[in-house]
Design an enzyme around this catalytic site. Sequence first.
Site, PDB file in Angstrom:
ATOM      1  N   GLY A  66      -2.033   6.674  -6.299  1.00 31.74           N
ATOM      2  CA  GLY A  66      -2.971   6.200  -5.286  1.00 31.74           C
ATOM      3  C   GLY A  66      -2.186   5.589  -4.144  1.00 31.74           C
ATOM      4  O   GLY A  66      -1.057   5.129  -4.338  1.00 31.74           O
ATOM      5  N   GLN A 106      -0.647   0.334   3.203  1.00 31.31           N
ATOM      6  CA  GLN A 106       0.703   0.530   2.648  1.00 31.31           C
ATOM      7  C   GLN A 106       1.574   1.413   3.524  1.00 31.31           C
ATOM      8  O   GLN A 106       2.795   1.432   3.350  1.00 31.31           O
ATOM      9  CB  GLN A 106       0.623   1.157   1.252  1.00 31.31           C
ATOM     10  N   CYS A 130       3.000  -0.669  -8.285  1.00 32.27           N
ATOM     11  CA  CYS A 130       2.535  -0.451  -6.913  1.00 32.27           C
ATOM     12  C   CYS A 130       3.709   0.012  -6.070  1.00 32.27           C
ATOM     13  O   CYS A 130       4.795  -0.556  -6.168  1.00 32.27           O
ATOM     14  CB  CYS A 130       1.964  -1.753  -6.358  1.00 32.27           C
ATOM     15  N   LEU A 131       3.486   1.021  -5.237  1.00 30.27           N
ATOM     16  CA  LEU A 131       4.574   1.548  -4.408  1.00 30.27           C
ATOM     17  C   LEU A 131       5.121   0.496  -3.440  1.00 30.27           C
ATOM     18  O   LEU A 131       6.273   0.579  -3.030  1.00 30.27           O
ATOM     19  CB  LEU A 131       4.101   2.783  -3.630  1.00 30.27           C
ATOM     20  N   HIS A 156      -7.449  -0.859  -8.038  1.00 30.80           N
ATOM     21  CA  HIS A 156      -6.131  -1.252  -7.516  1.00 30.80           C
ATOM     22  C   HIS A 156      -6.027  -0.907  -6.023  1.00 30.80           C
ATOM     23  O   HIS A 156      -5.603  -1.741  -5.211  1.00 30.80           O
ATOM     24  CB  HIS A 156      -5.021  -0.546  -8.307  1.00 30.80           C
ATOM     25  N   GLU A 157      -6.440   0.313  -5.668  1.00 35.19           N
ATOM     26  CA  GLU A 157      -6.327   0.737  -4.263  1.00 35.19           C
ATOM     27  C   GLU A 157      -7.305  -0.028  -3.380  1.00 35.19           C
ATOM     28  O   GLU A 157      -6.974  -0.396  -2.249  1.00 35.19           O
ATOM     29  CB  GLU A 157      -6.551   2.247  -4.129  1.00 35.19           C
ATOM     30  N   HIS A 176      -6.073  -3.224  -2.058  1.00 36.82           N
ATOM     31  CA  HIS A 176      -5.196  -3.136  -0.881  1.00 36.82           C
ATOM     32  C   HIS A 176      -5.996  -3.279   0.418  1.00 36.82           C
ATOM     33  O   HIS A 176      -5.479  -3.815   1.400  1.00 36.82           O
ATOM     34  CB  HIS A 176      -4.454  -1.789  -0.864  1.00 36.82           C
TER      35      HIS A 176
HETATM   36 NI    NI Z   1      -0.624  -0.545  -4.855  1.00 39.59          NI
END
Ligand code: NI
Length: 188
Positions: free
Chosen positions: A45, A50, A98-99, A140-141, A144
């Site tokens: 995701g 991000q 998480c990226l 989770h997304e 953000h």
């Molecule tokens: Ni993330």
Amino acid sequence: MTLPIMAFGQPILRKIAEPITKDYPELKELIADMYETMYASNGVGLAAPQIGKSIRLIVIDTNPLADDYPDGKDYKQVFINATITELSGDDWVFNEGCLSVPELREDVIRKSKVHIEYYDQDFNFHSEEFDGVRARVIQHEYDHLQGILFVDRVSSLKKMLIKRRLTEISKGMVSPKYKMIFPHQKKR
Ligand code: NI
């Protein structure tokens, strides 16, 4: 085109993202670039903040999780202007990453079900309920878009234990296999 990913400590990750309209410039290209960036960094995701855009746009593809979580199979979706309307079900612990916070994974407790309203990439409206791993990635997304990161949702003991590591990550003391932009680093 792959896009660099904003690292922990970047102020944009703490902002509430803004809704967009159908005529948002080069939206199709942006969605394609976000998918390319997500796949290149082995994510499931990615939210627009991000990649440095404070807009309510998320891309998800849970297929890589399907070996462990069969309900992740064949689920790929773009979410525009999403709103979570209800969280329900049981508390469920899942080891998240998480990226934007590379090389760190922690257990996070979330509800097992989510009801979400959103527009897809063609601006068709959807009102749907998800559970299992899809609900996990969606929550989770969605966080953000609200300026929340998974590390905010770990226990207070864990927060203490990872504090130093998070500071190091924000200073670039990390070696992800994808391009990142750290705080105080100029965009290239
Ligand atoms: Ni993330």
